[in-house]
Scaffold this motif. Structure first.
Motif, PDB file in Angstrom:
ATOM      1  N   PRO A  99      38.550 -80.826   1.453  1.00 32.79           N
ATOM      2  CA  PRO A  99      39.724 -80.156   2.019  1.00 32.79           C
ATOM      3  C   PRO A  99      39.805 -80.335   3.532  1.00 32.79           C
ATOM      4  O   PRO A  99      38.799 -80.509   4.220  1.00 32.79           O
ATOM      5  CB  PRO A  99      39.501 -78.684   1.652  1.00 32.79           C
ATOM      6  CG  PRO A  99      38.513 -78.708   0.527  1.00 32.79           C
ATOM      7  CD  PRO A  99      37.647 -79.903   0.760  1.00 32.79           C
ATOM      8  N   VAL A 100      41.021 -80.278   4.045  1.00 30.38           N
ATOM      9  CA  VAL A 100      41.243 -80.345   5.485  1.00 30.38           C
ATOM     10  C   VAL A 100      41.037 -78.952   6.067  1.00 30.38           C
ATOM     11  O   VAL A 100      41.673 -77.997   5.619  1.00 30.38           O
ATOM     12  CB  VAL A 100      42.671 -80.832   5.802  1.00 30.38           C
ATOM     13  CG1 VAL A 100      42.879 -80.920   7.307  1.00 30.38           C
ATOM     14  CG2 VAL A 100      42.937 -82.178   5.156  1.00 30.38           C
ATOM     15  N   PRO A 101      40.134 -78.776   7.030  1.00 32.49           N
ATOM     16  CA  PRO A 101      39.948 -77.441   7.616  1.00 32.49           C
ATOM     17  C   PRO A 101      41.183 -77.011   8.402  1.00 32.49           C
ATOM     18  O   PRO A 101      41.814 -77.816   9.081  1.00 32.49           O
ATOM     19  CB  PRO A 101      38.733 -77.628   8.541  1.00 32.49           C
ATOM     20  CG  PRO A 101      38.710 -79.089   8.858  1.00 32.49           C
ATOM     21  CD  PRO A 101      39.252 -79.789   7.642  1.00 32.49           C
ATOM     22  N   TRP A 102      41.529 -75.744   8.296  1.00 27.44           N
ATOM     23  CA  TRP A 102      42.677 -75.219   9.020  1.00 27.44           C
ATOM     24  C   TRP A 102      42.417 -75.231  10.520  1.00 27.44           C
ATOM     25  O   TRP A 102      41.262 -75.218  10.969  1.00 27.44           O
ATOM     26  CB  TRP A 102      42.995 -73.792   8.592  1.00 27.44           C
ATOM     27  CG  TRP A 102      43.439 -73.658   7.169  1.00 27.44           C
ATOM     28  CD1 TRP A 102      42.756 -73.070   6.152  1.00 27.44           C
ATOM     29  CD2 TRP A 102      44.668 -74.128   6.599  1.00 27.44           C
ATOM     30  NE1 TRP A 102      43.464 -73.148   4.980  1.00 27.44           N
ATOM     31  CE2 TRP A 102      44.645 -73.801   5.222  1.00 27.44           C
ATOM     32  CE3 TRP A 102      45.771 -74.805   7.113  1.00 27.44           C
ATOM     33  CZ2 TRP A 102      45.686 -74.111   4.361  1.00 27.44           C
ATOM     34  CZ3 TRP A 102      46.810 -75.131   6.249  1.00 27.44           C
ATOM     35  CH2 TRP A 102      46.768 -74.783   4.906  1.00 27.44           C
ATOM     36  N   VAL A 103      43.476 -75.255  11.302  1.00 28.47           N
ATOM     37  CA  VAL A 103      43.347 -75.126  12.759  1.00 28.47           C
ATOM     38  C   VAL A 103      42.761 -73.745  13.053  1.00 28.47           C
ATOM     39  O   VAL A 103      43.346 -72.721  12.671  1.00 28.47           O
ATOM     40  CB  VAL A 103      44.722 -75.282  13.445  1.00 28.47           C
ATOM     41  CG1 VAL A 103      44.583 -75.064  14.944  1.00 28.47           C
ATOM     42  CG2 VAL A 103      45.305 -76.654  13.148  1.00 28.47           C
ATOM     43  N   PRO A 104      41.597 -73.657  13.696  1.00 31.89           N
ATOM     44  CA  PRO A 104      40.916 -72.356  13.825  1.00 31.89           C
ATOM     45  C   PRO A 104      41.699 -71.324  14.622  1.00 31.89           C
ATOM     46  O   PRO A 104      41.542 -70.128  14.407  1.00 31.89           O
ATOM     47  CB  PRO A 104      39.593 -72.719  14.516  1.00 31.89           C
ATOM     48  CG  PRO A 104      39.844 -74.032  15.174  1.00 31.89           C
ATOM     49  CD  PRO A 104      40.827 -74.752  14.301  1.00 31.89           C
ATOM     50  N   HIS A 105      42.553 -71.757  15.552  1.00 34.03           N
ATOM     51  CA  HIS A 105      43.293 -70.804  16.384  1.00 34.03           C
ATOM     52  C   HIS A 105      44.752 -70.727  15.977  1.00 34.03           C
ATOM     53  O   HIS A 105      45.602 -70.332  16.778  1.00 34.03           O
ATOM     54  CB  HIS A 105      43.188 -71.224  17.860  1.00 34.03           C
ATOM     55  CG  HIS A 105      43.665 -72.634  18.126  1.00 34.03           C
ATOM     56  ND1 HIS A 105      42.819 -73.707  18.106  1.00 34.03           N
ATOM     57  CD2 HIS A 105      44.894 -73.136  18.390  1.00 34.03           C
ATOM     58  CE1 HIS A 105      43.498 -74.814  18.366  1.00 34.03           C
ATOM     59  NE2 HIS A 105      44.766 -74.497  18.543  1.00 34.03           N
ATOM     60  N   ASP A 106      45.080 -71.097  14.717  1.00 35.18           N
ATOM     61  CA  ASP A 106      46.475 -71.194  14.308  1.00 35.18           C
ATOM     62  C   ASP A 106      47.193 -69.848  14.360  1.00 35.18           C
ATOM     63  O   ASP A 106      48.416 -69.796  14.510  1.00 35.18           O
ATOM     64  CB  ASP A 106      46.573 -71.769  12.895  1.00 35.18           C
ATOM     65  CG  ASP A 106      47.783 -72.677  12.742  1.00 35.18           C
ATOM     66  OD1 ASP A 106      48.173 -73.293  13.742  1.00 35.18           O
ATOM     67  OD2 ASP A 106      48.327 -72.761  11.629  1.00 35.18           O
ATOM     68  N   GLY A 107      46.457 -68.762  14.229  1.00 28.12           N
ATOM     69  CA  GLY A 107      47.101 -67.449  14.260  1.00 28.12           C
ATOM     70  C   GLY A 107      47.319 -66.897  15.655  1.00 28.12           C
ATOM     71  O   GLY A 107      47.980 -65.859  15.818  1.00 28.12           O
ATOM     72  N   ARG A 115      52.818 -71.017  19.262  1.00 26.42           N
ATOM     73  CA  ARG A 115      51.498 -71.511  18.875  1.00 26.42           C
ATOM     74  C   ARG A 115      50.931 -72.395  19.982  1.00 26.42           C
ATOM     75  O   ARG A 115      51.661 -73.065  20.690  1.00 26.42           O
ATOM     76  CB  ARG A 115      51.590 -72.333  17.583  1.00 26.42           C
ATOM     77  CG  ARG A 115      51.654 -71.506  16.300  1.00 26.42           C
ATOM     78  CD  ARG A 115      51.411 -72.435  15.111  1.00 26.42           C
ATOM     79  NE  ARG A 115      51.343 -71.697  13.860  1.00 26.42           N
ATOM     80  CZ  ARG A 115      52.342 -71.526  13.040  1.00 26.42           C
ATOM     81  NH1 ARG A 115      53.536 -72.034  13.343  1.00 26.42           N
ATOM     82  NH2 ARG A 115      52.198 -70.857  11.908  1.00 26.42           N
ATOM     83  N   ALA A 118      47.834 -77.853  18.478  1.00 25.81           N
ATOM     84  CA  ALA A 118      46.827 -77.905  17.411  1.00 25.81           C
ATOM     85  C   ALA A 118      45.623 -78.754  17.789  1.00 25.81           C
ATOM     86  O   ALA A 118      44.510 -78.499  17.323  1.00 25.81           O
ATOM     87  CB  ALA A 118      47.461 -78.436  16.125  1.00 25.81           C
TER      88      ALA A 118
END
Length: 303
Positions: A99-107, A115, A118
């Protein structure tokens, strides 16, 4: 249907034989054959026109929408996986898709509610040490009321070399392990700990030795008392300030606790003092001297 097929679509677009872009039409035809469905039946299950299925399989559909492809693949009993190529297995098979890890600071959002980019690494600012804009002025030496400006809620590095260095350091922190070396013919009173990567590369080392305090001061009776003298802590220059030295010292402290040794001694200077203080050591003025021999300052011996 007993099994589920998977259509893997990693970011670097590997094909079934690794020599070109993935052929959506061929994959869809293979899934449809496996599911024993006609184009009309597959289109009805997916809720798309039959002509869409025909164009995709014939290669006439230019860049079909991902949502349409996913609906058709799912209707045929498969699934679309978007990920990154994993490690190749030892038997030479193609790599698994991870899986592709989510952008850690996306929130996180800036002051305007937007935002952050990325590709950057964003972190929260709790005090001036967290903000590169305050490093040059050493704000942390000033009380908050004298700070030149208000600190932001979050910050990031724009320079790629700084980002690469930070990401490299985080990877080293995750992968490095610390262990005690008990082989190699070391005497039982010698303590050696190493910090190394999974591939065996050595990043740091700690050495210490045990001694009996009563025998040290001339007592003739060995009561079994034990204490440890820290001989030195070495960390590779590029890996300093990553917490490796602290982990080495803490590993020795844990070994002392398991062995029932309650006292350790050390002599340090410069940054070594701060390291040991942060690990619970205290400065004592009794009988400790830092000595140095400089042969270049000695007078030549008389003839």
């Amino acid at each position: 249907m007993a099994e589920t097929s998977s259509v893997a679509v990693p970011f670097d677009q590997p094909t079934r034989n690794g020599d070109g872009p993935i052929e959506i039409g061929a994959v869809l035809r293979a899934l449809r054959r496996r599911a024993d469905l006609s184009q009309r039946e597959l289109a009805a299950r997916a809720g798309v026109p039959k002509s869409t299925v025909a164009r995709i399989e014939a290669g006439d559909a230019v860049d079909p929408r991902l949502g349409t492809v996913e609906r058709l693949v799912r209707a045929a009993g498969g699934r679309v996986t978007i990920g990154l190529p994993g490690d190749r297995s030892g038997d030479g098979r193609e790599p698994e898709v991870v899986p592709v890890p989510w952008v850690p600071h996306d929130g996180m959002r800036d002051e305007a509610g937007r935002r952050y980019p990325a590709h950057l690494d964003v972190w929260e600012v709790h005090d001036p040490r967290d903000w590169p804009g305050a490093w040059w002025a050493e704000w942390w030496k000033l009380p908050p009321e004298r700070w030149p400006r208000r600190m932001p809620a979050a910050t990031y590095e724009l320079k790629r070399q700084y980002r690469d260095r930070r990401r490299w350091g985080e990877r080293i922190r995750r992968e490095v392990t610390v262990r005690r070396v008990t082989d190699g013919g070391l005497p039982g009173t010698c303590w050696r700990f190493v910090a190394e990567l999974p591939d065996g590369r050595l990043l740091g080392e700690l050495r210490a030795h045990e001694r009996n305090p009563r025998l040290l001061y001339g007592d003739m009776i060995d009561t079994g008392e034990r204490e440890v003298v820290l001989d030195g802590v070495l960390v590779a220059g590029a890996c300093r300030r990553l917490g490796i030295g602290r982990r080495l010292v803490e590993a020795m402290t844990g070994e002392m606790d398991r062995a029932g040794v309650r006292v350790a001694h050390a002599v340090a200077d410069f940054g070594g003092v701060d390291l040991l203080l942060s690990c619970g050591y205290r400065i004592e003025g009794r009988g400790h001297y830092a000595l140095r021999l400089d042969l270049s300052r000695l007078s030549p011996a008389p003839l």
